[in-house]
Design a protein around this motif. Structure first.
Motif, PDB file in Angstrom:
ATOM      1  N   LEU A 100      76.603  76.430  10.721  1.00 40.55           N
ATOM      2  CA  LEU A 100      76.704  74.975  10.845  1.00 40.55           C
ATOM      3  C   LEU A 100      75.402  74.407  11.403  1.00 40.55           C
ATOM      4  O   LEU A 100      74.787  75.010  12.274  1.00 40.55           O
ATOM      5  CB  LEU A 100      77.854  74.608  11.792  1.00 40.55           C
ATOM      6  N   PRO A 101      74.984  73.262  10.921  1.00 40.90           N
ATOM      7  CA  PRO A 101      73.750  72.682  11.464  1.00 40.90           C
ATOM      8  C   PRO A 101      73.958  72.219  12.900  1.00 40.90           C
ATOM      9  O   PRO A 101      75.070  71.873  13.299  1.00 40.90           O
ATOM     10  CB  PRO A 101      73.491  71.490  10.547  1.00 40.90           C
ATOM     11  N   GLN A 102      72.893  72.250  13.623  1.00 42.17           N
ATOM     12  CA  GLN A 102      72.995  71.803  15.012  1.00 42.17           C
ATOM     13  C   GLN A 102      73.167  70.282  15.050  1.00 42.17           C
ATOM     14  O   GLN A 102      72.484  69.554  14.340  1.00 42.17           O
ATOM     15  CB  GLN A 102      71.714  72.199  15.740  1.00 42.17           C
ATOM     16  N   MET A 103      74.116  69.826  15.854  1.00 42.24           N
ATOM     17  CA  MET A 103      74.349  68.379  15.982  1.00 42.24           C
ATOM     18  C   MET A 103      73.840  67.929  17.344  1.00 42.24           C
ATOM     19  O   MET A 103      73.948  68.658  18.321  1.00 42.24           O
ATOM     20  CB  MET A 103      75.853  68.066  15.928  1.00 42.24           C
ATOM     21  N   VAL A 104      73.324  66.712  17.394  1.00 40.95           N
ATOM     22  CA  VAL A 104      73.034  66.112  18.691  1.00 40.95           C
ATOM     23  C   VAL A 104      74.389  65.670  19.236  1.00 40.95           C
ATOM     24  O   VAL A 104      75.070  64.841  18.623  1.00 40.95           O
ATOM     25  CB  VAL A 104      72.073  64.923  18.547  1.00 40.95           C
ATOM     26  N   ASP A 105      74.827  66.272  20.354  1.00 40.82           N
ATOM     27  CA  ASP A 105      76.213  66.058  20.753  1.00 40.82           C
ATOM     28  C   ASP A 105      76.444  64.679  21.392  1.00 40.82           C
ATOM     29  O   ASP A 105      75.506  63.960  21.746  1.00 40.82           O
ATOM     30  CB  ASP A 105      76.718  67.194  21.649  1.00 40.82           C
ATOM     31  N   GLY A 124      65.369  71.334  13.674  1.00 42.94           N
ATOM     32  CA  GLY A 124      65.931  70.056  13.237  1.00 42.94           C
ATOM     33  C   GLY A 124      67.431  70.010  13.417  1.00 42.94           C
ATOM     34  O   GLY A 124      68.131  70.971  13.108  1.00 42.94           O
ATOM     35  N   ALA A 125      67.930  68.894  13.919  1.00 39.02           N
ATOM     36  CA  ALA A 125      69.372  68.726  14.126  1.00 39.02           C
ATOM     37  C   ALA A 125      69.831  67.505  13.331  1.00 39.02           C
ATOM     38  O   ALA A 125      69.048  66.864  12.644  1.00 39.02           O
ATOM     39  CB  ALA A 125      69.650  68.544  15.615  1.00 39.02           C
ATOM     40  N   ILE A 126      71.122  67.209  13.425  1.00 40.89           N
ATOM     41  CA  ILE A 126      71.658  65.998  12.796  1.00 40.89           C
ATOM     42  C   ILE A 126      72.190  65.096  13.898  1.00 40.89           C
ATOM     43  O   ILE A 126      72.866  65.571  14.812  1.00 40.89           O
ATOM     44  CB  ILE A 126      72.793  66.348  11.807  1.00 40.89           C
ATOM     45  N   THR A 127      71.867  63.823  13.821  1.00 44.23           N
ATOM     46  CA  THR A 127      72.413  62.875  14.780  1.00 44.23           C
ATOM     47  C   THR A 127      73.308  61.896  14.039  1.00 44.23           C
ATOM     48  O   THR A 127      72.856  61.230  13.115  1.00 44.23           O
ATOM     49  CB  THR A 127      71.280  62.061  15.460  1.00 44.23           C
ATOM     50  N   ARG A 154      74.820  66.584   6.167  1.00 44.33           N
ATOM     51  CA  ARG A 154      75.873  65.880   6.917  1.00 44.33           C
ATOM     52  C   ARG A 154      77.235  66.282   6.344  1.00 44.33           C
ATOM     53  O   ARG A 154      77.343  66.690   5.193  1.00 44.33           O
ATOM     54  CB  ARG A 154      75.699  64.369   6.784  1.00 44.33           C
ATOM     55  N   THR A 155      78.269  66.104   7.121  1.00 48.17           N
ATOM     56  CA  THR A 155      79.599  66.478   6.631  1.00 48.17           C
ATOM     57  C   THR A 155      80.055  65.473   5.569  1.00 48.17           C
ATOM     58  O   THR A 155      79.680  64.294   5.617  1.00 48.17           O
ATOM     59  CB  THR A 155      80.644  66.471   7.763  1.00 48.17           C
ATOM     60  N   PRO A 156      80.876  65.943   4.621  1.00 49.73           N
ATOM     61  CA  PRO A 156      81.411  65.034   3.604  1.00 49.73           C
ATOM     62  C   PRO A 156      82.121  63.834   4.255  1.00 49.73           C
ATOM     63  O   PRO A 156      82.008  62.702   3.778  1.00 49.73           O
ATOM     64  CB  PRO A 156      82.409  65.891   2.827  1.00 49.73           C
ATOM     65  N   ARG A 157      82.830  64.115   5.367  1.00 53.95           N
ATOM     66  CA  ARG A 157      83.591  63.034   6.018  1.00 53.95           C
ATOM     67  C   ARG A 157      82.663  61.920   6.501  1.00 53.95           C
ATOM     68  O   ARG A 157      82.916  60.744   6.269  1.00 53.95           O
ATOM     69  CB  ARG A 157      84.416  63.601   7.174  1.00 53.95           C
ATOM     70  N   ALA A 158      81.559  62.310   7.156  1.00 53.93           N
ATOM     71  CA  ALA A 158      80.627  61.302   7.686  1.00 53.93           C
ATOM     72  C   ALA A 158      80.026  60.477   6.547  1.00 53.93           C
ATOM     73  O   ALA A 158      79.871  59.252   6.658  1.00 53.93           O
ATOM     74  CB  ALA A 158      79.521  61.998   8.481  1.00 53.93           C
ATOM     75  N   ILE A 159      79.734  61.155   5.431  1.00 53.44           N
ATOM     76  CA  ILE A 159      79.098  60.456   4.302  1.00 53.44           C
ATOM     77  C   ILE A 159      80.092  59.503   3.634  1.00 53.44           C
ATOM     78  O   ILE A 159      79.769  58.338   3.357  1.00 53.44           O
ATOM     79  CB  ILE A 159      78.562  61.496   3.289  1.00 53.44           C
TER      80      ILE A 159
END
Ligand code: SAH
Ligand code: SF4
Ligand code: F3S
Length: 466
Positions: free
Chosen positions: A2-7, A164-167, A207-212
């Motif tokens: 899983l990609p790292q997320m900015v929590d 690189g993470a995802i925010t 990004r997750t399908p849900r977020a998109i």
């Protein structure tokens, strides 16, 4: 993995910094401070720019379009070619005097150019009047960086070499009320030998399908007419078992009157399934941007593009078979190290075959840290300019012929703004600009336009009421 997320906790902390900056600046200025943000480069960078503006608004800044009136100037930079960097440095040079004459002005640089270690060193050493430097991985930390800048009045530098993470959930100020960028994946793992993007944008992460889907739904409900899915390799999207064709099909099911676009697709991942999903889509614009870079297999290998010219043309053939009305655009690099005129002529032949609506052409630019930068490059710049001209004139002929063949046809157009020659301009599904007369109230709406004239690749039309 899983990609790292900015929590959420880290994001909440940035929210707290934003409140601190707001209070600090209100006290210091006794009025609302103004920020100017300019973004260079690709649509992905523009999407970042909209988030930077969102965070600045949250910190109490008004956003203005004149750097001379701004208290905070932020240049969101691009490093794709030397020319892109020269433009930024030229503009920074011009800001220097304004910075010296103003008590309040602070200057910041961020984005891909700053993310390169050698450039960060150069900016740090030779541009002492830049107050804040931060790389692509620090975007979400802007509130904290501004707090440190304003509370210490010292120069701040934040460049980390993270993968690189995802925010999710950053504040956002969209530039348009009817066209939206929707990033679906970030980074690039392809390492084309000439390209700086993998070095400055980190590894691929989706990004997750849900977020998109949630963001797309929100946009459509808010009246957006065009959503462009973004990624350096948008079609290598992969998250929770979903691939890009599946994502497209699910987005296409959303109710509403809108166009879906996506870019940029890599030919190696442009599967029949993706083209079938496009062809079957109710909302998917019939435009495919599919950079080829070269028509010569030896050069493609040296570029590490992972396909041959024949494989590329097979994709194009299938795409046109399932979408006869497809508009194809591409990118070509001229004068890659070791390319001969004979090699280049294979690019001309491919361009003739592919029949692009339009083509973006670039002379090779050596980028520090890439493999191609150390390859022997013996062809002179003048020679490369001559090749480029040969390519652009071939493409102009192709485009003119294709446009002329469309006179009399009627197309759905999204009206985007005022025209240069006629009152309004808009874009066709194929992403071609067309001008026509009509009231300004049509801006941001779909209209049917009949193509009347084609001057080379410029289209003029008339609204076709039905
Ligand atoms: N991810 C996309 C494009 C990224 S950059 C893709 O792979 O197709 C946009 C375009 O800039 C590229 O398609 C290429 O044509 C051009 N480009 C990238 N690096 C370059 C360089 N070093 N010199 C000249 N052109 C370059
Ligand atoms: Fe650069 Fe190649 Fe990645 Fe495109 S696919 S961003 S050209 S490395
Ligand atoms: Fe430029 Fe960075 Fe985009 S280098 S093209 S702004 S990813």
């Amino acid at each position: 993995m899983l990609p790292q997320m900015v929590d959420a906790q880290a994001l909440a902390r940035q929210g707290e910094y934003a409140a601190l900056v707001r209070a600090l600046l209100a006290e210091r200025f006794g009025r609302q401070p103004a920020a100017y943000v300019h973004t260079y480069g690709c649509q992905g960078n523009e999407a970042d720019g909209e988030r930077l503006q969102g965070m600045l608004a949250e910190m109490g800044f008004s956003l203005c379009d004149d750097p001379a009136r701004a208290d905070f100037v932020l240049l969101n930079t691009c490093a794709i070619r030397e020319h892109a960097e020269d433009r930024v440095l030229g503009n920074v040079g011009r800001l220097k005097t304004q910075r010296q004459e103003s008590n309040t002005m602070r200057i910041a640089l961020c984005g891909c150019m700053v993310q390169q270690a050698h450039m960060a060193r150069r900016l740090r050493a030779h541009y002492p009047f830049i107050d804040l430097l931060f790389g692509t991985h620090a975007i979400h930390r802007l509130p904290e960086l501004l707090y440190r800048l304003y509370s210490t009045d010292r120069r701040i530098i934040d460049i980390t070499g993270e993968p690189g993470a995802i925010t999710e959930g950053l504040p956002l100020r969209r530039e348009s009320g009817f066209k939206a960028w929707l990033p679906v994946m970030y980074g690039c793992d392809n390492f084309c030998s000439y390209c700086v993007v993998p070095l400055v944008r980190g590894r691929e992460r989706s990004r997750t399908p849900r977020a998109i889907l949630e963001e797309a739904r929100g946009l459509i409900n808010a009246g957006y007419k065009e959503i462009t899915l973004l990624g350096q390799n948008v079609n290598s999207y992969r998250s929770e078992g979903w691939d890009f064709p599946r994502l497209l099909r699910e987005l296409d099911k959303l109710e509403g009157d809108y166009w879906l676009r996506f870019m940029t697709s890599h030919p190696k991942d442009c599967s029949h399934e993706l083209l079938d999903a496009m062809a079957a889509g109710a909302h998917i614009a019939r435009h495919l941007h599919l950079p080829v870079q070269s028509g010569c297999d030896r050069i493609l290998r040296e570029m590490n593009r992972k396909y041959t010219s024949e494989q590329y043309l097979d994709v194009v053939r299938y795409a046109r078979q399932v979408m006869p009305d497809l508009s194809l655009t591409g990118d070509v690099i001229v004068g890659f190290p070791g390319e001969s005129y004979e090699d280049f002529r294979e690019t001309l032949a491919l361009v003739e075959h592919a029949q692009y609506t339009s083509l973006f052409t670039f002379i090779f630019s050596a980028r520090e840290g890439t493999r191609a930068a150390s390859m022997p490059d013996l062809v002179s710049h003048e020679e490369k300019v001559r090749w480029l001209q040969e390519l652009t004139s071939l493409q102009e002929g192709i485009a003119a012929k294709r446009c002329a063949g469309r006179i009399g046809q009627c197309e759905r157009v999204l009206c985007e703004g005022k025209g240069k020659r006629l009152a309004l301009m808009g874009r066709t599904g194929g992403s071609q600009i067309i001008e026509f007369d009509g009231p300004e109230a049509l801006i941001g709406h779909f209209v049917q336009v009949k193509i009347l004239q084609a001057k080379n690749w410029l289209l003029d039309g008339v609204i076709n009421e039905k």
